[in-house]
Design an enzyme around this catalytic site. Sequence first.
Site, PDB file in Angstrom:
ATOM      1  N   PHE A 149       7.811  -2.762   8.911  1.00  0.00           N
ATOM      2  CA  PHE A 149       6.712  -1.236   8.632  1.00  0.00           C
ATOM      3  C   PHE A 149       7.747  -0.270   7.604  1.00  0.00           C
ATOM      4  CE2 PHE A 149       3.510  -3.495  11.681  1.00  0.00           C
ATOM      5  CZ  PHE A 149       2.812  -3.555  11.217  1.00  0.00           C
ATOM      6  N   CYS A 288       5.149  -1.883  -3.119  1.00  0.00           N
ATOM      7  CA  CYS A 288       4.357  -2.467  -1.697  1.00  0.00           C
ATOM      8  C   CYS A 288       2.498  -2.362  -2.372  1.00  0.00           C
ATOM      9  CB  CYS A 288       4.649  -1.932  -0.233  1.00  0.00           C
ATOM     10  SG  CYS A 288       6.543  -2.620  -0.570  1.00  0.00           S
ATOM     11  N   LYS A 291       0.960  -4.524  -4.800  1.00  0.00           N
ATOM     12  CA  LYS A 291       1.329  -6.332  -4.818  1.00  0.00           C
ATOM     13  C   LYS A 291       0.321  -6.754  -4.011  1.00  0.00           C
ATOM     14  CE  LYS A 291       5.122  -7.448  -2.864  1.00  0.00           C
ATOM     15  NZ  LYS A 291       5.318  -7.929  -1.418  1.00  0.00           N
TER      16      LYS A 291
HETATM   17  C1  UGA Z   1       3.909   0.992   1.770  1.00  0.00           C
HETATM   18  C2  UGA Z   1       3.371   1.654   4.064  1.00  0.00           C
HETATM   19  O1  UGA Z   1       3.801   3.140   3.891  1.00  0.00           O
HETATM   20  C3  UGA Z   1       5.216   1.250   4.290  1.00  0.00           C
HETATM   21  O2  UGA Z   1       3.788   1.611   5.801  1.00  0.00           O
HETATM   22  C4  UGA Z   1       5.557  -0.342   4.197  1.00  0.00           C
HETATM   23  O3  UGA Z   1       6.133  -1.212   5.183  1.00  0.00           O
HETATM   24  C5  UGA Z   1       5.589  -0.137   3.203  1.00  0.00           C
HETATM   25  O4  UGA Z   1       4.550   0.272   2.208  1.00  0.00           O
HETATM   26  C6  UGA Z   1       5.805  -2.223   2.757  1.00  0.00           C
HETATM   27  O5  UGA Z   1       4.739  -2.915   2.341  1.00  0.00           O
HETATM   28  O6  UGA Z   1       6.775  -2.902   2.770  1.00  0.00           O
HETATM   29  P1  UGA Z   1       6.252   2.366   0.406  1.00  0.00           P
HETATM   30  O7  UGA Z   1       5.176   2.088  -0.241  1.00  0.00           O
HETATM   31  O8  UGA Z   1       7.748   2.721   0.453  1.00  0.00           O
HETATM   32  O9  UGA Z   1       5.659   2.821   2.110  1.00  0.00           O
HETATM   33  O10 UGA Z   1       5.098   4.192   0.151  1.00  0.00           O
HETATM   34  P2  UGA Z   1       4.693   5.335   0.825  1.00  0.00           P
HETATM   35  O11 UGA Z   1       5.643   6.690   1.163  1.00  0.00           O
HETATM   36  O12 UGA Z   1       3.727   3.904   1.897  1.00  0.00           O
HETATM   37  O13 UGA Z   1       3.664   5.125  -0.731  1.00  0.00           O
HETATM   38  C7  UGA Z   1       3.321   4.772  -1.350  1.00  0.00           C
HETATM   39  C8  UGA Z   1       2.285   4.958  -2.981  1.00  0.00           C
HETATM   40  O14 UGA Z   1       1.533   5.993  -2.002  1.00  0.00           O
HETATM   41  C9  UGA Z   1       3.373   6.825  -3.185  1.00  0.00           C
HETATM   42  O15 UGA Z   1       3.356   6.268  -4.438  1.00  0.00           O
HETATM   43  C10 UGA Z   1       2.614   8.092  -3.041  1.00  0.00           C
HETATM   44  O16 UGA Z   1       2.932   8.725  -3.656  1.00  0.00           O
HETATM   45  C11 UGA Z   1       1.357   7.381  -3.043  1.00  0.00           C
HETATM   46  N1  UGA Z   1       0.897   9.066  -1.832  1.00  0.00           N
HETATM   47  C12 UGA Z   1       1.386   8.610  -0.520  1.00  0.00           C
HETATM   48  C13 UGA Z   1      -0.006   9.361  -2.101  1.00  0.00           C
HETATM   49  O17 UGA Z   1      -1.092   9.606  -3.364  1.00  0.00           O
HETATM   50  N2  UGA Z   1      -0.759  10.275  -1.239  1.00  0.00           N
HETATM   51  C14 UGA Z   1      -0.552  10.219  -0.042  1.00  0.00           C
HETATM   52  O18 UGA Z   1      -1.618  11.239   1.313  1.00  0.00           O
HETATM   53  C15 UGA Z   1      -0.148   9.353   0.645  1.00  0.00           C
END
Ligand code: UGA
Length: 466
Positions: A149, A288, A291
């Site tokens: 996670f 992540c 996909k």
């Molecule tokens: C995500 C999950 O948060 C992790 O728990 C998971 O382990 C991981 O995928 C995975 O499957 O390996 P990550 O892709 O590193 O992690 O990034 P996030 O922080 O979740 O952000 C994802 C996207 O959502 C980013 O583009 C971010 O800018 C966007 N986001 C996030 C928003 O637009 N609004 C929000 O309120 C939060």
Amino acid sequence: MNISVIGTGYVGLTTGAILSNVGHKVYCIDIDENKLNTIKSGKSYFYEPGLDDFVQKGIDSGNLIPTNKYDEAIENSEIGLICVGTPEKKDGSFDLSYIFAAVDELLKYADNEFIIVTKSTVPVGTSNKINKIVQLSGKSCPVLFCPEFLAEGSAVFDTLNIDRFVIGGKEESAKLKLVNLFKSIDEYAKSLDMLQLQGVAKIYKKKLEIHSKTDFKERVINIGLESAELIKVTANAFLTIKISFANAIARICDKTEADINEVMDGVGMDSRIGRDFLYAGLGWGGGCFPKDVSGLISYAKEQGYDFRLLREVDRVNSDQPEYVAEKLRIMLGGTLEEKAVSIWGLSFKPGTSDIRKSQSLKLIKVLVDKGVKQILAYDPKAIDEAKKSLERYEIPAEKIEFMDSIEASVENANALVLATDWPEFMQVDFGSLKSSFKELNVLDARNRLDGDKLREFGYTYEAVGR
Ligand code: UGA
């Protein structure tokens, strides 16, 4: 313990480096010589805050062993953590070829007690397929699934502060071994200055509380393989539902006097909902979420279920760069043609150099298609990665100039768009920077700037749903 980690990406290298600092002997297996050489020199080959320290200490102690030799690694290990990529195929489903190749390879050297653990994200049923491959090989290695996670940009912090440890499989003694391995990280983490690492991951502050107040064993979720597999993709899909929902409500806010940040502050105070992942803006990207969402839609389809809810969540997200581009067009008096636009942030989120499925690069593509003459791009860490990926995003190289400072990026621009919310952008003194701007237009596509203050300074300020 002696462990092999297969795949040195965000999950594999972070987990391997930390386990080696705890005192375990960790073979980090990869087929890419360049990556291995960088790790051998005590560094990570990708930017991840705090990780280099752990890699360096692991290498110095001799506990972290980067290698391309399966035989030596597997023969000397009790557990193999499979952390290889499961990229998206053209039809949206997961490409599992790296997983099965790793299983085939490690089975050549594993004995019957060797525990095979998949950490990569996979569709339901993959671990059972691995079980069949093991049976066909004539071996009886336990097969477990243990989803990861961690998030990029806070990978070290997340690995040290495990909020839930999901473990799927049948063999209880193998599960206990794995629980004890990760419990050792939990205990080791108590000796570290977590406040320093927390700086890069403020959103996950709650994890620190969970870590200090609950015993590791209370955080263990011991279940079957298929439930464990589904937890991972479901968690990610649910987070995208939250973000796309916030972006949909932001559309309504744009038609009213309501401010999406105020609305979501109020909504998020309901502990059943929570404030996290309700930040409207340019949408979600990365290696992540996109996909996993396509993978789940595609898996559901295979099972005869049309996951329309998730298809719509995906559509809201795909529309977001177009929506922001349209706002910019209106801001610039009805046309983007012949304009120069400064873009702050290229990575898919702050704290990483990863530009996979970056909404910022998608926005640049839309702007260029709509006639923008020049993009002036700045990012604290992702410029090199972006340069290599222009073709993938279909952005003509002559349309984008990469700038080496915040000031230089706005000098000849008709407008600035904040596309990725790196903390340094929030710290910019827009009063002093005013003299650098060609035209005082700011479109805050991540809703992170103080709009009232910017307007006081004389800027025209727009955001998403505010
Ligand atoms: C995500 C999950 O948060 C992790 O728990 C998971 O382990 C991981 O995928 C995975 O499957 O390996 P990550 O892709 O590193 O992690 O990034 P996030 O922080 O979740 O952000 C994802 C996207 O959502 C980013 O583009 C971010 O800018 C966007 N986001 C996030 C928003 O637009 N609004 C929000 O309120 C939060």
